[in-house]
Write a protein that holds these residues in place. Sequence first.
Motif, PDB file in Angstrom:
ATOM      1  N   ILE A   1      33.764  74.353  33.224  1.00 40.92           N
ATOM      2  CA  ILE A   1      32.982  75.318  33.999  1.00 40.92           C
ATOM      3  C   ILE A   1      32.205  76.237  33.069  1.00 40.92           C
ATOM      4  CG2 ILE A   1      33.157  77.309  35.546  1.00 40.92           C
ATOM      5  CD1 ILE A   1      35.457  75.900  36.940  1.00 40.92           C
ATOM      6  N   LEU A   2      32.876  76.772  32.056  1.00 43.26           N
ATOM      7  CA  LEU A   2      32.207  77.660  31.116  1.00 43.26           C
ATOM      8  C   LEU A   2      31.105  76.904  30.365  1.00 43.26           C
ATOM      9  CD1 LEU A   2      32.620  80.641  30.533  1.00 43.26           C
ATOM     10  CD2 LEU A   2      33.965  80.014  28.520  1.00 43.26           C
ATOM     11  N   CYS A   3      31.371  75.644  30.030  1.00 39.92           N
ATOM     12  CA  CYS A   3      30.369  74.813  29.358  1.00 39.92           C
ATOM     13  C   CYS A   3      29.134  74.627  30.240  1.00 39.92           C
ATOM     14  CB  CYS A   3      30.985  73.467  29.010  1.00 39.92           C
ATOM     15  SG  CYS A   3      29.849  72.315  28.205  1.00 39.92           S
ATOM     16  N   ALA A   4      29.336  74.320  31.518  1.00 46.04           N
ATOM     17  CA  ALA A   4      28.215  74.121  32.441  1.00 46.04           C
ATOM     18  C   ALA A   4      27.396  75.395  32.601  1.00 46.04           C
ATOM     19  CB  ALA A   4      28.729  73.644  33.797  1.00 46.04           C
ATOM     20  N   MET A   5      28.063  76.533  32.617  1.00 52.55           N
ATOM     21  CA  MET A   5      27.345  77.806  32.664  1.00 52.55           C
ATOM     22  C   MET A   5      26.522  77.991  31.395  1.00 52.55           C
ATOM     23  SD  MET A   5      30.420  80.173  34.254  1.00 52.55           S
ATOM     24  CE  MET A   5      29.544  81.723  34.013  1.00 52.55           C
ATOM     25  N   GLY A   6      27.078  77.563  30.268  1.00 52.17           N
ATOM     26  CA  GLY A   6      26.418  77.765  28.990  1.00 52.17           C
ATOM     27  C   GLY A   6      25.153  76.970  28.804  1.00 52.17           C
ATOM     28  N   TYR A   7      25.065  75.767  29.399  1.00 47.74           N
ATOM     29  CA  TYR A   7      23.831  74.983  29.249  1.00 47.74           C
ATOM     30  C   TYR A   7      22.880  75.143  30.427  1.00 47.74           C
ATOM     31  CZ  TYR A   7      26.227  71.239  31.993  1.00 47.74           C
ATOM     32  OH  TYR A   7      26.892  70.512  32.955  1.00 47.74           O
TER      33      TYR A   7
ATOM     34  N   ASP B   1      35.179  86.473  33.428  1.00 52.75           N
ATOM     35  CA  ASP B   1      36.472  86.287  34.091  1.00 52.75           C
ATOM     36  C   ASP B   1      36.315  85.141  35.087  1.00 52.75           C
ATOM     37  OD1 ASP B   1      37.366  88.480  32.702  1.00 52.75           O
ATOM     38  OD2 ASP B   1      37.425  89.834  34.429  1.00 52.75           O
ATOM     39  N   LEU B   2      37.316  84.253  35.146  1.00 56.06           N
ATOM     40  CA  LEU B   2      37.235  83.102  36.047  1.00 56.06           C
ATOM     41  C   LEU B   2      38.497  82.992  36.879  1.00 56.06           C
ATOM     42  CD1 LEU B   2      35.697  80.478  36.905  1.00 56.06           C
ATOM     43  CD2 LEU B   2      37.005  79.302  35.119  1.00 56.06           C
ATOM     44  N   PHE B   3      38.296  82.745  38.177  1.00 53.06           N
ATOM     45  CA  PHE B   3      39.403  82.594  39.113  1.00 53.06           C
ATOM     46  C   PHE B   3      39.231  81.298  39.903  1.00 53.06           C
ATOM     47  CE2 PHE B   3      38.453  87.014  38.408  1.00 53.06           C
ATOM     48  CZ  PHE B   3      39.680  87.663  38.322  1.00 53.06           C
ATOM     49  N   PHE B   4      40.331  80.663  40.260  1.00 55.38           N
ATOM     50  CA  PHE B   4      40.343  79.593  41.248  1.00 55.38           C
ATOM     51  C   PHE B   4      41.032  80.130  42.488  1.00 55.38           C
ATOM     52  CE2 PHE B   4      40.276  76.381  37.616  1.00 55.38           C
ATOM     53  CZ  PHE B   4      38.973  75.981  37.885  1.00 55.38           C
ATOM     54  N   GLU B   5      40.491  79.762  43.668  1.00 62.48           N
ATOM     55  CA  GLU B   5      41.136  80.189  44.908  1.00 62.48           C
ATOM     56  C   GLU B   5      40.954  79.138  45.991  1.00 62.48           C
ATOM     57  OE1 GLU B   5      37.739  83.111  46.839  1.00 62.48           O
ATOM     58  OE2 GLU B   5      39.096  83.970  45.344  1.00 62.48           O
ATOM     59  N   SER B   6      41.898  79.117  46.914  1.00 64.41           N
ATOM     60  CA  SER B   6      41.849  78.224  48.078  1.00 64.41           C
ATOM     61  C   SER B   6      42.853  78.763  49.082  1.00 64.41           C
ATOM     62  CB  SER B   6      42.207  76.786  47.679  1.00 64.41           C
ATOM     63  OG  SER B   6      43.583  76.678  47.353  1.00 64.41           O
ATOM     64  N   ALA B   7      43.124  77.970  50.115  1.00 64.01           N
ATOM     65  CA  ALA B   7      44.114  78.388  51.104  1.00 64.01           C
ATOM     66  C   ALA B   7      45.497  78.559  50.483  1.00 64.01           C
ATOM     67  CB  ALA B   7      44.166  77.366  52.241  1.00 64.01           C
ATOM     68  N   ALA B   8      45.707  77.965  49.293  1.00 64.81           N
ATOM     69  CA  ALA B   8      47.011  78.042  48.619  1.00 64.81           C
ATOM     70  C   ALA B   8      47.152  79.276  47.745  1.00 64.81           C
ATOM     71  CB  ALA B   8      47.237  76.787  47.775  1.00 64.81           C
TER      72      ALA B   8
ATOM     73  N   GLN C   1      19.533  84.572  38.261  1.00 68.30           N
ATOM     74  CA  GLN C   1      20.512  84.248  37.221  1.00 68.30           C
ATOM     75  C   GLN C   1      21.787  83.690  37.851  1.00 68.30           C
ATOM     76  OE1 GLN C   1      22.531  87.614  35.542  1.00 68.30           O
ATOM     77  NE2 GLN C   1      22.712  86.676  33.505  1.00 68.30           N
ATOM     78  N   ALA C   2      22.242  84.333  38.924  1.00 69.72           N
ATOM     79  CA  ALA C   2      23.457  83.887  39.603  1.00 69.72           C
ATOM     80  C   ALA C   2      23.261  82.513  40.220  1.00 69.72           C
ATOM     81  CB  ALA C   2      23.864  84.905  40.667  1.00 69.72           C
ATOM     82  N   ARG C   3      22.107  82.267  40.813  1.00 70.21           N
ATOM     83  CA  ARG C   3      21.826  80.957  41.418  1.00 70.21           C
ATOM     84  C   ARG C   3      21.849  79.852  40.375  1.00 70.21           C
ATOM     85  NH1 ARG C   3      16.731  83.122  44.920  1.00 70.21           N
ATOM     86  NH2 ARG C   3      17.769  83.548  46.909  1.00 70.21           N
ATOM     87  N   VAL C   4      21.189  80.084  39.259  1.00 68.60           N
ATOM     88  CA  VAL C   4      21.122  79.078  38.207  1.00 68.60           C
ATOM     89  C   VAL C   4      22.514  78.737  37.687  1.00 68.60           C
ATOM     90  CG1 VAL C   4      20.343  78.657  35.838  1.00 68.60           C
ATOM     91  CG2 VAL C   4      18.761  79.636  37.505  1.00 68.60           C
ATOM     92  N   LEU C   5      23.318  79.737  37.455  1.00 69.55           N
ATOM     93  CA  LEU C   5      24.672  79.514  36.951  1.00 69.55           C
ATOM     94  C   LEU C   5      25.530  78.762  37.959  1.00 69.55           C
ATOM     95  CD1 LEU C   5      25.277  82.993  35.285  1.00 69.55           C
ATOM     96  CD2 LEU C   5      25.163  80.798  34.087  1.00 69.55           C
ATOM     97  N   ALA C   6      25.467  79.172  39.221  1.00 67.40           N
ATOM     98  CA  ALA C   6      26.286  78.530  40.253  1.00 67.40           C
ATOM     99  C   ALA C   6      25.907  77.065  40.425  1.00 67.40           C
ATOM    100  CB  ALA C   6      26.152  79.278  41.578  1.00 67.40           C
ATOM    101  N   LYS C   7      24.596  76.784  40.446  1.00 69.87           N
ATOM    102  CA  LYS C   7      24.149  75.402  40.621  1.00 69.87           C
ATOM    103  C   LYS C   7      24.504  74.534  39.424  1.00 69.87           C
ATOM    104  CE  LYS C   7      19.821  76.275  42.015  1.00 69.87           C
ATOM    105  NZ  LYS C   7      18.462  76.010  42.577  1.00 69.87           N
ATOM    106  N   SER C   8      24.490  75.123  38.241  1.00 64.70           N
ATOM    107  CA  SER C   8      24.836  74.348  37.053  1.00 64.70           C
ATOM    108  C   SER C   8      26.286  73.876  37.105  1.00 64.70           C
ATOM    109  CB  SER C   8      24.613  75.188  35.791  1.00 64.70           C
ATOM    110  OG  SER C   8      24.794  74.402  34.622  1.00 64.70           O
ATOM    111  N   VAL C   9      27.163  74.706  37.628  1.00 62.95           N
ATOM    112  CA  VAL C   9      28.579  74.329  37.702  1.00 62.95           C
ATOM    113  C   VAL C   9      28.805  73.245  38.746  1.00 62.95           C
ATOM    114  CG1 VAL C   9      30.924  75.130  38.161  1.00 62.95           C
ATOM    115  CG2 VAL C   9      29.354  76.583  36.881  1.00 62.95           C
ATOM    116  N   ILE C  10      28.225  73.402  39.932  1.00 65.45           N
ATOM    117  CA  ILE C  10      28.494  72.404  40.980  1.00 65.45           C
ATOM    118  C   ILE C  10      27.839  71.061  40.701  1.00 65.45           C
ATOM    119  CG2 ILE C  10      28.913  74.042  42.858  1.00 65.45           C
ATOM    120  CD1 ILE C  10      25.991  72.998  43.820  1.00 65.45           C
ATOM    121  N   THR C  11      26.863  71.027  39.782  1.00 64.08           N
ATOM    122  CA  THR C  11      26.226  69.753  39.450  1.00 64.08           C
ATOM    123  C   THR C  11      26.840  69.102  38.212  1.00 64.08           C
ATOM    124  OG1 THR C  11      24.493  70.890  38.199  1.00 64.08           O
ATOM    125  CG2 THR C  11      24.028  70.385  40.494  1.00 64.08           C
ATOM    126  N   SER C  12      27.821  69.728  37.611  1.00 65.85           N
ATOM    127  CA  SER C  12      28.474  69.166  36.423  1.00 65.85           C
ATOM    128  C   SER C  12      29.433  68.043  36.821  1.00 65.85           C
ATOM    129  CB  SER C  12      29.244  70.260  35.689  1.00 65.85           C
ATOM    130  OG  SER C  12      30.195  69.712  34.796  1.00 65.85           O
TER     131      SER C  12
END
Length: 414
Positions: A329-335, A346-353, A301-312
């Motif tokens: 992102i939420l839309c890509a997870m939904g389809y 819950d959704l977070f963005f993170e980076s070196a900043a 389930q986690a793999r499918v969701l993660a791949k759907s987002v990075i391919t959007s």
Amino acid sequence: MAKAKVELKKIQGGVTAAKGFQAAAAEAGIKYKGRQDMALIYSEAPCRQAGVFTTNIVKAAPVKWDQKQVYGGAPAHAVVINAGIANACTGQEGMDYCRRTAEAAANALGVAAGSVLVASTGVIGMQLPMERIEAGVRAMAPRLNSSLESGANASRAIMTTDTKNKEVAVEVYLGGVPVTIGGMCKGSGMIHPDMCTMLSFVTTDAAISKELLCEALKTDIQDTYHMISVDGDTSTNDTVLLLANGLAGNPEITEKNEDYETFCRALNYVNETLAKKMAGDGEGCTALFEVKIVGAETKEQARVLAKSVITSNLTKAAIFGHDANWGRILCAMGYSGAQFDPERVDLFFESAAGRLQIIKDGVAVAYSEEKATEILSQPEVTAVANIKMGEAKATAWGCDLTFDYVKINADYRS
């Protein structure tokens, strides 16, 4: 009391880092001018071999050749790689050219043609210029050596639209003996899970049975090469080869013991590093985009969701624009086809900043758009989605979608 994990030591080098492996490169003039475009990997001792190949029904001649050799052929001694022409959709002539390439290497190296693997990357539909290929093999054979420079030259020679060469090596102890795993890869466009336009060559001096070598690779690609995407296109030539010559002298791994687990962990480090290097060098990209799904009910389930987002494409374009457009992102997870409750995400963005929560339980929270833009302006950006269903997790890697991607692919054959 749980056992401490065996330390992995990152070292310099790539395919020549492991004992007994040599490499060379040559300028054969296959397509490119003024650069090396052929590489040769050679092992002083015969290698047990494992391989994973494209899922595309249209398979290039080198893929068919290697599948036959890996699954039922003799132990491997060498790999010949060319860039510029893929030797795909070339019929029987293309298969004959694989044989001729292997025979040229066999004659130059004094090994059996059945112990030579081949790989190609580049334009589909063109026949290889065999006189140049064979001349390139003859030129590389006397240049073979185990230096880090030779390994780096080989990694540069297999590039197509890549902007940088990609290699990594790591050392671990198996049975008290130092063992090395190193690798190189190429990949920048036509990258998609299962797998991508990529060639990856991993070498190790570990002594391990062929059965376990194959199982280790097949298992590991699920969380590495199968979790990257650049543009949604699956190539005809995708190949991952893992060669083990046993020259480290460790007690041979013949069962799934602690040494096997350590070997798998080291292999994962090499494969994940190479996979991320490819995703971060996607054609025209400016950022590596990582997506982590946590709190999932199952790993799949986690793999499918993660791949759907990075391919959007919409999400990738938003990352290029440094825009915290979380709805994409939420839309890509939904389809994606995976079931979850969007009102618990819950959704977070993170980076070196820094790190910033964007939504809680499926609804936007009060956050600073300026801080979000700062976080999304870094060369490596991560989105973390917690779906609060369990303990499983998965990570996928992609990149942003830029104007330059279209420019590069509009005139790829020019």
